[in-house]
Design a protein around this motif. Structure first.
Motif, PDB file in Angstrom:
ATOM      1  N   CYS A 150       0.839  -1.173  -0.015  1.00 28.74           N
ATOM      2  CA  CYS A 150      -0.128   0.001   0.003  1.00 28.74           C
ATOM      3  C   CYS A 150       1.027   1.142   0.116  1.00 28.74           C
ATOM      4  O   CYS A 150       1.837   1.292   0.806  1.00 28.74           O
ATOM      5  CB  CYS A 150      -0.960   0.066   1.381  1.00 28.74           C
TER       6      CYS A 150
ATOM      7  N   ARG B 271       0.312   4.066   1.143  1.00 28.95           N
ATOM      8  CA  ARG B 271      -0.155   4.963   2.098  1.00 28.95           C
ATOM      9  C   ARG B 271       0.503   4.169   3.370  1.00 28.95           C
ATOM     10  O   ARG B 271       1.174   4.797   4.232  1.00 28.95           O
ATOM     11  CB  ARG B 271      -1.454   5.241   2.411  1.00 28.95           C
ATOM     12  N   CYS B 272       0.216   2.898   3.567  1.00 32.25           N
ATOM     13  CA  CYS B 272       0.551   2.017   4.657  1.00 32.25           C
ATOM     14  C   CYS B 272       1.680   1.524   4.743  1.00 32.25           C
ATOM     15  O   CYS B 272       2.407   0.745   5.823  1.00 32.25           O
ATOM     16  CB  CYS B 272      -0.481   1.298   5.096  1.00 32.25           C
TER      17      CYS B 272
ATOM     18  N   CYS C 279      -6.291  -2.935   1.439  1.00 36.20           N
ATOM     19  CA  CYS C 279      -5.671  -2.490   2.661  1.00 36.20           C
ATOM     20  C   CYS C 279      -6.182  -2.905   3.840  1.00 36.20           C
ATOM     21  O   CYS C 279      -7.497  -2.627   4.195  1.00 36.20           O
ATOM     22  CB  CYS C 279      -5.295  -1.017   2.646  1.00 36.20           C
TER      23      CYS C 279
ATOM     24  N   CYS D 275      -7.100   3.706   6.137  1.00 37.97           N
ATOM     25  CA  CYS D 275      -6.647   3.961   4.908  1.00 37.97           C
ATOM     26  C   CYS D 275      -7.651   3.679   3.943  1.00 37.97           C
ATOM     27  O   CYS D 275      -7.847   4.273   3.042  1.00 37.97           O
ATOM     28  CB  CYS D 275      -5.270   2.868   4.545  1.00 37.97           C
TER      29      CYS D 275
END
Ligand SMILES: [Zn+2]
Length: 400
Positions: A204, A206-207, A221, A226
């Motif tokens: 991911c 973002r994560c 995710c 998220c």
């Protein structure tokens, strides 16, 4: 948004008979997810899951309710189809939100609600694992008097939840991480095949954790916060080209309790790091004093804020977990911070938090990350009247 001028009152969750049962169910679901996929069950069922079913059946019988899950697969079907509010459980109203499920209906993995109830009970071996790992790291780094090593360890778990073989080797030669090299072996495991699509793993954006490929071609995710921000941006694409190449990920308790919350901590660190007054900036130390709290912010005049970041979805559970920020390393003011997005996603976050606030934490201010950054900016620019207690206390805080 309704005004919340009433004095918060700590409601007694012990009076609700469903609380203990929900602990058992949440722990059983997490345990099941740890040992196999939640949509492929075979006999025999783990004892913990069977116990959860038995207790739920008993509770339904005692209350004269006929419709109930009678097997582990029944229980799991309820978990991903029936919002908690429709379960025949006697639960406090602040214990969950509308339409909250215990298992995600698409990815068939435990939801954040399930995880937060699990933390609330903390009776499973897996829940113990993250605390053991973190405590062991602390002890190992204290033995060699190296708070830097501890911070490097924490930062690794937050910023590198997925490693290639080459990266894993690189870490084993990092001098800062030397005290915890052996411990790290227990923290990472080979990534499961279920996360591979077309022979490669995808993280991911973002994560930084691995994405789960869904049958329709989408990605999923595991972090609730998220997913609420929209489809996961894909990050790294990792292949295992030879037998010697392995993709590793942190084990679940660490992803859940260290990496996930850690994202919010390092995001806040990054935003505070951009603040300037002329050439002056803030000094931000992460996890000081071997993790006494999350961020220690020192202003140019020596004034210090101590911050704990709590990326929780359910404010009722958060309020019950609230406790004052440890006194060392010393500071002038302290507060807990919750991401603005969690507050925005909930109709009544701050009021629900205060209604459930533990008695010993009544004076603990709760601010959103946006509020905290605004206050830090104002104070850095010379407004020394800024006070965390006024902004995030019972009187000052509003849900707006
Ligand atoms: Zn994500």
């Amino acid at each position: 948004m309704p005004a919340t001028a009433t004095v918060p009152r700590f409601s007694d969750w012990g009076a609700y008979s469903g609380v203990l049962l929900l602990h058992t169910i949440a722990s059983a679901v997490i345990r099941l997810a740890d040992i196999r996929s939640l949509d492929a069950f075979t006999l025999p069922y783990p004892a913990e899951a069977q116990r959860a079913v038995d207790r739920l059946v008993l509770s339904c019988l005692l209350r004269g309710i006929d419709e109930m899950p009678r097997s582990v697969p029944d229980l799991l079907a309820w978990c991903h189809t029936r919002p908690l509010e429709d379960w025949p459980l006697d639960l406090p109203p602040d214990a969950f939100g509308p339409d909250d499920l215990l298992v995600d209906p698409v990815a068939k993995v435990p939801t954040q609600l399930c995880h937060e109830w699990w933390i609330h009970s903390r009776d499973s071996a897996a829940a113990q694992f993250d605390r053991d790992v973190v405590r062991t790291a602390m002890r190992l780094c204290q033995q060699v008097s190296s708070p830097e090593s501890y911070t490097a360890f924490r930062r690794l778990l937050v910023e590198k939840p997925v490693l290639t073989s080459a990266e894993k080797f690189e870490i084993s030669t990092d001098l800062y991480l030397d005290p915890v090299t052996e411990l790290l072996e227990r923290c990472y495991e080979a990534a499961p095949v279920s996360h591979r699509r077309d022979g490669v793993y995808t993280t991911c954006g973002r994560c930084l954790t691995l994405l789960l490929p869904l049958p329709d071609g989408d990605w999923w995710c595991e972090r609730d916060a998220c997913r609420r921000r929209g489809p996961a941006p894909t990050g790294r694409v990792l292949a295992e080209e030879t037998d010697a190449e392995v993709v590793y990920q942190l084990v679940r308790p660490l992803r859940q309790f260290v990496t996930g919350p850690g994202r919010a901590e390092v995001d806040l660190e990054a935003r505070l790091g951009t603040l300037r007054a002329g050439t002056v900036r803030l000094d931000v130390a992460m996890w000081p004093g071997f993790d006494a709290y999350d961020l220690r912010i020192t202003f140019p005049d020596g004034h210090v804020w101590a911050i704990d970041v709590k990326d929780w979805r359910h404010p009722g559970l958060l309020g019950r977990a609230a406790k004052v920020v440890p006194a060392q390393p010393p500071y002038d003011e302290s507060c807990w911070v919750v991401p603005q997005a969690q507050v925005d996603a909930h109709g009544d976050y701050l009021a629900t938090y205060r209604r459930n606030l533990a008695p010993e934490a009544q004076d603990l201010p709760l601010l959103t990350d946006r509020q905290l950054v605004d206050l830090a900016r104002a104070r850095l620019r010379g407004n020394t009247n800024v006070q965390l207690a006024t902004a995030g206390g019972r009187q000052g805080g509003s849900d707006a």
